[in-house]
Motif scaffolding. Sequence first.
Motif, PDB file in Angstrom:
ATOM      1  N   TRP A 207      -2.359  56.767  46.560  1.00  0.00           N
ATOM      2  CA  TRP A 207      -2.078  57.383  47.867  1.00  0.00           C
ATOM      3  C   TRP A 207      -0.677  57.025  48.361  1.00  0.00           C
ATOM      4  CZ3 TRP A 207      -7.353  55.993  50.571  1.00  0.00           C
ATOM      5  CH2 TRP A 207      -8.367  56.821  50.043  1.00  0.00           C
ATOM      6  N   VAL A 208      -0.301  55.756  48.164  1.00  0.00           N
ATOM      7  CA  VAL A 208       1.024  55.301  48.589  1.00  0.00           C
ATOM      8  C   VAL A 208       2.114  56.053  47.837  1.00  0.00           C
ATOM      9  CG1 VAL A 208       2.641  53.349  48.455  1.00  0.00           C
ATOM     10  CG2 VAL A 208       0.362  53.008  49.398  1.00  0.00           C
ATOM     11  N   MET A 209       1.927  56.245  46.530  1.00  0.00           N
ATOM     12  CA  MET A 209       2.919  56.962  45.733  1.00  0.00           C
ATOM     13  C   MET A 209       3.020  58.426  46.164  1.00  0.00           C
ATOM     14  SD  MET A 209       2.204  55.272  41.961  1.00  0.00           S
ATOM     15  CE  MET A 209       3.489  56.201  41.130  1.00  0.00           C
ATOM     16  N   MET A 210       1.871  59.027  46.542  1.00  0.00           N
ATOM     17  CA  MET A 210       1.888  60.404  47.041  1.00  0.00           C
ATOM     18  C   MET A 210       2.657  60.473  48.360  1.00  0.00           C
ATOM     19  SD  MET A 210      -2.062  61.487  46.133  1.00  0.00           S
ATOM     20  CE  MET A 210      -2.014  62.971  47.123  1.00  0.00           C
ATOM     21  N   TRP A 211       2.445  59.469  49.194  1.00  0.00           N
ATOM     22  CA  TRP A 211       3.162  59.428  50.476  1.00  0.00           C
ATOM     23  C   TRP A 211       4.662  59.264  50.244  1.00  0.00           C
ATOM     24  CZ3 TRP A 211       3.071  60.475  55.436  1.00  0.00           C
ATOM     25  CH2 TRP A 211       3.998  59.860  56.289  1.00  0.00           C
ATOM     26  N   ASN A 212       5.008  58.395  49.299  1.00  0.00           N
ATOM     27  CA  ASN A 212       6.425  58.190  48.997  1.00  0.00           C
ATOM     28  C   ASN A 212       7.079  59.460  48.432  1.00  0.00           C
ATOM     29  OD1 ASN A 212       6.193  55.568  49.851  1.00  0.00           O
ATOM     30  ND2 ASN A 212       6.182  54.659  47.805  1.00  0.00           N
ATOM     31  N   GLN A 213       6.310  60.195  47.623  1.00  0.00           N
ATOM     32  CA  GLN A 213       6.822  61.465  47.093  1.00  0.00           C
ATOM     33  C   GLN A 213       7.090  62.448  48.235  1.00  0.00           C
ATOM     34  OE1 GLN A 213       3.869  62.738  44.241  1.00  0.00           O
ATOM     35  NE2 GLN A 213       4.812  61.611  42.547  1.00  0.00           N
ATOM     36  N   TYR A 214       6.173  62.449  49.200  1.00  0.00           N
ATOM     37  CA  TYR A 214       6.344  63.322  50.375  1.00  0.00           C
ATOM     38  C   TYR A 214       7.598  62.917  51.154  1.00  0.00           C
ATOM     39  CZ  TYR A 214       5.649  65.120  55.094  1.00  0.00           C
ATOM     40  OH  TYR A 214       5.826  65.720  56.318  1.00  0.00           O
ATOM     41  N   GLN A 223      14.213  57.348  51.242  1.00  0.00           N
ATOM     42  CA  GLN A 223      13.345  57.002  50.108  1.00  0.00           C
ATOM     43  C   GLN A 223      13.976  57.492  48.807  1.00  0.00           C
ATOM     44  OE1 GLN A 223      10.318  55.418  50.750  1.00  0.00           O
ATOM     45  NE2 GLN A 223       9.862  55.136  48.605  1.00  0.00           N
ATOM     46  N   ILE A 224      14.175  56.566  47.857  1.00  0.00           N
ATOM     47  CA  ILE A 224      14.837  56.931  46.594  1.00  0.00           C
ATOM     48  C   ILE A 224      13.852  57.529  45.594  1.00  0.00           C
ATOM     49  CG2 ILE A 224      16.174  56.036  44.643  1.00  0.00           C
ATOM     50  CD1 ILE A 224      17.189  53.830  46.544  1.00  0.00           C
ATOM     51  N   ASN A 225      12.672  56.887  45.428  1.00  0.00           N
ATOM     52  CA  ASN A 225      11.654  57.386  44.491  1.00  0.00           C
ATOM     53  C   ASN A 225      10.272  57.054  45.027  1.00  0.00           C
ATOM     54  OD1 ASN A 225      11.115  54.618  43.801  1.00  0.00           O
ATOM     55  ND2 ASN A 225      12.877  54.706  42.416  1.00  0.00           N
ATOM     56  N   ASP A 226       9.238  57.339  44.210  1.00  0.00           N
ATOM     57  CA  ASP A 226       7.868  57.138  44.696  1.00  0.00           C
ATOM     58  C   ASP A 226       7.318  55.746  44.394  1.00  0.00           C
ATOM     59  OD1 ASP A 226       7.508  57.249  41.989  1.00  0.00           O
ATOM     60  OD2 ASP A 226       6.029  58.879  42.010  1.00  0.00           O
TER      61      ASP A 226
END
Length: 331
Positions: A207-214, A223-226
Amino acid sequence: MEDTGKLKRAVIDASAGAISGGLSRTMTSPLDVIKIRFQVQLEPTSSWALLQGQFYGTSKYTGVLQATKDIFREEGFPGFWRGNVPALLMVMPYAAIQFTVLHKLKTFAAGSSKSEDHIRLSPYLSYLSGALAGTAATIGSYPFDLLRTVLASQGQPKVYSTMRSAFLDIVRMRGVSGLYAGLSPTLVEIIPYAGLQFGTYDTFKRWVMMWNQYECSQPNSSQINDAPSSFQLFLCGLAASTSSKAVCHPLDVVKKRFQIEGLQRHPKYGARVENWAYQSMWHALRRIGGAEGWAGLYKGIFPSIIKAAPAGAVTFAAYEYIADWLESGLT
């Protein structure tokens, strides 16, 4: 070359797991000692229960703050790290085995040894991998867990002055099988606990990685990457450990009762758990629930959750960073 890569990966997982587990256990030892004292106390562990007349008698410990002051007054600071040596001897091989087996299982399921491929596994496979890894680690390190409980619960005056004296006396009184007292409820507990812990951790991380992608997709985003930050990994570990500990706590209480059967503690600590007080895990659950109420099965839940949250957060965050550091150093 492939065998060398697998060996390197196993060394990384085992080393990172052992170091992160040792750090976590040492940092949270005071809360663990308080939790164990609550769990092995047959009398109520709250002043409210005593005021309601649910139990006639006195309780040694009636709250986290009161227990903290009592242990410090009677045993000093070392009392909060009682049994930490067997705890480290338990948790370091435990964490090493757990993370190594977990990585092996995820590699098998994903068909790849890369962490970015593991995070894409279905939640069911993450739960199953965590449960199997926890089972293997528990069996491999259980005697140290039992010695830790005995030393941490004995109080003052000590029943055993050293881990060696405790080990020899347990083997003499109960045989080698005595070192595995309470293993059954532990395995029944660890399967859902480890499964929930690792499964929810992977879910929260996803979920955190999805949020970072968003966040990355937003204009003017910093934000540089996920990749999750250290704070985000900490929060994932916090949530995973808290939820899994709350579900599985009653079986941990049963395990502790089996582990201290026959321990001749000073009478000021209340009634003792006599030898063969519990015939089986189910008998222990019924007897504790009948004699102490449902609250008896959740003794120590408050310090347990307080401890589980930072312990899990430190373990997961430290593992991720130590593993990455070792991997970069060995390549």
